[in-house]
Enzyme design. Structure first.
Site, PDB file in Angstrom:
ATOM      1  N   ARG A  76      24.833  12.963   6.993  1.00 55.95           N
ATOM      2  CA  ARG A  76      23.933  12.381   6.000  1.00 55.95           C
ATOM      3  C   ARG A  76      24.638  11.313   5.159  1.00 55.95           C
ATOM      4  O   ARG A  76      24.008  10.537   4.459  1.00 55.95           O
ATOM      5  CB  ARG A  76      23.363  13.508   5.120  1.00 55.95           C
ATOM      6  CG  ARG A  76      22.095  13.140   4.446  1.00 55.95           C
ATOM      7  CD  ARG A  76      21.178  14.307   4.046  1.00 55.95           C
ATOM      8  NE  ARG A  76      21.707  15.634   4.019  1.00 55.95           N
ATOM      9  CZ  ARG A  76      22.460  16.135   3.031  1.00 55.95           C
ATOM     10  NH1 ARG A  76      22.777  15.389   1.999  1.00 55.95           N
ATOM     11  NH2 ARG A  76      22.886  17.379   3.093  1.00 55.95           N
ATOM     12  N   TYR A 130       1.362  -3.775   2.744  1.00 59.63           N
ATOM     13  CA  TYR A 130       1.067  -2.769   3.763  1.00 59.63           C
ATOM     14  C   TYR A 130       0.365  -1.588   3.078  1.00 59.63           C
ATOM     15  O   TYR A 130       0.738  -1.188   1.979  1.00 59.63           O
ATOM     16  CB  TYR A 130       2.365  -2.350   4.435  1.00 59.63           C
ATOM     17  CG  TYR A 130       2.227  -1.107   5.275  1.00 59.63           C
ATOM     18  CD1 TYR A 130       1.406  -1.105   6.393  1.00 59.63           C
ATOM     19  CD2 TYR A 130       2.903   0.051   4.950  1.00 59.63           C
ATOM     20  CE1 TYR A 130       1.261   0.032   7.155  1.00 59.63           C
ATOM     21  CE2 TYR A 130       2.771   1.198   5.709  1.00 59.63           C
ATOM     22  CZ  TYR A 130       1.944   1.185   6.811  1.00 59.63           C
ATOM     23  OH  TYR A 130       1.805   2.314   7.561  1.00 59.63           O
ATOM     24  N   ASP A 195       9.253  -7.763   1.455  1.00 56.27           N
ATOM     25  CA  ASP A 195       9.076  -7.091   2.740  1.00 56.27           C
ATOM     26  C   ASP A 195       9.015  -8.180   3.808  1.00 56.27           C
ATOM     27  O   ASP A 195       8.081  -8.988   3.835  1.00 56.27           O
ATOM     28  CB  ASP A 195       7.796  -6.245   2.704  1.00 56.27           C
ATOM     29  CG  ASP A 195       7.624  -5.388   3.955  1.00 56.27           C
ATOM     30  OD1 ASP A 195       8.012  -5.861   5.046  1.00 56.27           O
ATOM     31  OD2 ASP A 195       7.097  -4.277   3.846  1.00 56.27           O
ATOM     32  N   LYS A 220       8.885  -2.032  13.729  1.00 55.15           N
ATOM     33  CA  LYS A 220       8.092  -3.139  14.243  1.00 55.15           C
ATOM     34  C   LYS A 220       8.989  -4.082  15.071  1.00 55.15           C
ATOM     35  O   LYS A 220       9.469  -3.666  16.104  1.00 55.15           O
ATOM     36  CB  LYS A 220       7.392  -3.840  13.089  1.00 55.15           C
ATOM     37  CG  LYS A 220       6.767  -2.877  12.052  1.00 55.15           C
ATOM     38  CD  LYS A 220       5.580  -2.087  12.597  1.00 55.15           C
ATOM     39  CE  LYS A 220       5.114  -0.972  11.651  1.00 55.15           C
ATOM     40  NZ  LYS A 220       4.830  -1.353  10.283  1.00 55.15           N
TER      41      LYS A 220
HETATM   42  C1  LIG Z   1       4.647  -0.601   9.023  1.00 60.35           C
HETATM   43  C2  LIG Z   1       5.028  -1.278   7.757  1.00 60.35           C
HETATM   44  C3  LIG Z   1       5.713  -0.587   6.750  1.00 60.35           C
HETATM   45  C4  LIG Z   1       6.032   0.890   6.855  1.00 60.35           C
HETATM   46  O1  LIG Z   1       6.985   1.127   7.826  1.00 60.35           O
HETATM   47  P1  LIG Z   1       7.104   2.513   8.659  1.00 60.35           P
HETATM   48  O2  LIG Z   1       8.271   2.265   9.539  1.00 60.35           O
HETATM   49  O3  LIG Z   1       5.812   2.712   9.354  1.00 60.35           O
HETATM   50  O4  LIG Z   1       7.370   3.584   7.648  1.00 60.35           O
HETATM   51  C5  LIG Z   1       6.103  -1.294   5.633  1.00 60.35           C
HETATM   52  N1  LIG Z   1       5.799  -2.607   5.491  1.00 60.35           N
HETATM   53  C6  LIG Z   1       5.130  -3.289   6.433  1.00 60.35           C
HETATM   54  C7  LIG Z   1       4.834  -4.735   6.221  1.00 60.35           C
HETATM   55  C8  LIG Z   1       4.723  -2.653   7.591  1.00 60.35           C
HETATM   56  O5  LIG Z   1       4.028  -3.345   8.513  1.00 60.35           O
END
Ligand SMILES: *Cc1c(COP(=O)(O)O)cnc(C)c1O
Length: 402
Positions: A76, A130, A195, A220
């Site tokens: 961890r 998101y 983000d 993603k």
């Molecule tokens: C999918 C997404 C998230 C969240 O990410 P996870 O890996 O699903 O927890 C945050 N910000 C954006 C822009 C996203 O598309």
């Protein structure tokens, strides 16, 4: 421990282009070790015959959150395979460090906890975000309080207890873009979190524009194949230390196998993003010229995401695709389509959602690497009859715009 792979100041790694970093960062020590592919270290614990030394290392971590020299003590606290991915992502985003988490939401949670631990619970944020990020802030699940504003209102929304300003650009799902440099300026001394999931460092490096924290859902584009769930924050070493301490204390660690797959994903990131973007630009052009489509949103900086509004029933489009997969998520080698008002942004209050430009007729398309003609054939069929499609058909009350 492969500390060589973390040496972000080494002359060997200075001034390399993004495409080169993508395939080499986090791997600089491999040849010297007689390896080519990065090893996967699945250890949960690390032996040490020197417990006085371990005590000192744990004290040092508690003070700064800097990664301990040598083996990580416990899984961890750190992992060498995950560290390779972190090193590589930091190089691509142009930051001192990066800290990986079990998901994008775990990464955002850690940022909020780092700030609220200092008594800075107030967050200023710009919609849309998101859906789950919006929900996490709005519901105050981690004790934060949010003020939603537009970019021009950021400075006025700041309070003495504001710990974070949060934006997405291009935003999920509308692809609305912000001038990150201007936003960073408006934040003053409050850290800006951008983000960068949609743009990736291939199209935009927010840290260069003044963002102190760059967040990715690595699930993603960074992973890129729909088979890894992960999150990462790229930032300066001071914030990275706090994030590692929160990760250690709360446990949202990334599994080493996921770290391995992400490092592998980064190698093709520039090629994937550019090829998918070329497909998306062409599809956006065709959709914009199509009488069945009311509006197309495609970012000025490009990218592989398209948002579009149809005159007809968006649910019929979702039900009509055959090559494109009707599924939430994005950034994979294959194309995905979803209806944000039903899925990704369902958790956002309907009024807030519509106010942020997420209409009930909006569809979000993540364009993959398939042949663009095959993709168009599929969309063309899913959009339905051309004749008579230009009239705005009524949506059922449950999905109709208020
Ligand atoms: C999918 C997404 C998230 C969240 O990410 P996870 O890996 O699903 O927890 C945050 N910000 C954006 C822009 C996203 O598309």
């Amino acid at each position: 421990m492969d500390s060589a792979s973390r040496d972000t100041t080494s002359y060997v790694t200075a001034h390399r282009a993004l495409a080169t970093e993508a395939v080499h960062a986090g791997r600089d020590d491999l040849a010297r070790q007689g390896l080519h592919a990065p090893p996967i270290d699945l250890s949960t614990t690390y032996p040490s015959y020197d417990s006085r030394g371990e005590a000192a290392r744990i004290d040092a971590f508690a003070e700064t959150g800097a990664e301990p020299d040598g083996p990580p003590v416990y899984g961890r606290l750190g992992n060498p395979t995950v560290a390779r991915f972190e090193t590589a992502l930091a190089r691509l985003e142009g930051t001192q460090a990066a800290v990986a988490f079990a998901s994008g939401m775990a990464a955002l949670s850690a940022v909020l906890l780092v700030r609220s631990a200092l008594g800075l619970r107030h967050v200023v944020a710009v919609r849309p975000l998101y859906g789950c990020s919006d929900h996490l802030l709005t519901a105050g699940l981690l004790g934060s309080e949010v003020t939603w504003t537009d970019p021009a209102g950021i400075t006025d929304a700041l309070r003495p207890d504001t710990g974070l300003v949060m934006v997405e650009s291009p935003a999920n799902p509308t692809l609305a873009e912000l001038d990150l440099r201007a936003v960073a300026h408006a934040c003053g001394s409050v850290p800006l979190l951008a983000d960068n999931t949609f743009a990736t460092p291939v199209l935009q490096r927010p840290a260069e524009q003044g963002a102190r924290l760059v967040l990715h859902s690595a699930t993603k584009y960074l992973g890129g194949h729909g088979d890894v769930m992960a999150g990462v924050v790229a930032c300066d070493e001071e914030l990275a230390g706090r994030l590692r301490q929160v990760r250690f204390a709360t446990g949202g660690v990334l599994h080493p196998l996921a770290g391995y797959l992400l490092l592998r994903g980064l190698a093709t990131l520039p090629v994937r993003v550019r090829a998918a973007s070329a497909n998306a630009a062409e599809l956006a052009r065709r959709l914009a010229a199509d009488p069945r489509v009311a509006r197309v949103h495609y970012p000025r900086i490009g990218g592989a995401m398209i948002a579009f509004e149809v005159y007809g029933d968006p649910h019929q489009v979702i039900g009509g695709v055959r090559l494109v997969t009707p599924a939430v998520s994005l950034g994979s080698v294959d194309s995905l389509i979803q209806h944000p008002a039903s899925i990704s942004h369902r958790v956002v209050d309907a009024e807030d959602r519509r106010g942020a430009g997420v209409s009930d007729r909006l569809l979000r398309l993540s364009v993959g690497l398939e042949d663009v003609e095959d993709l168009w054939d599929d969309l063309d069929r899913a959009l339905g009859e051309r004749s008579g499609g230009t009239r705005r058909t009524a949506l059922p009350a449950s999905v109709g715009e208020a």
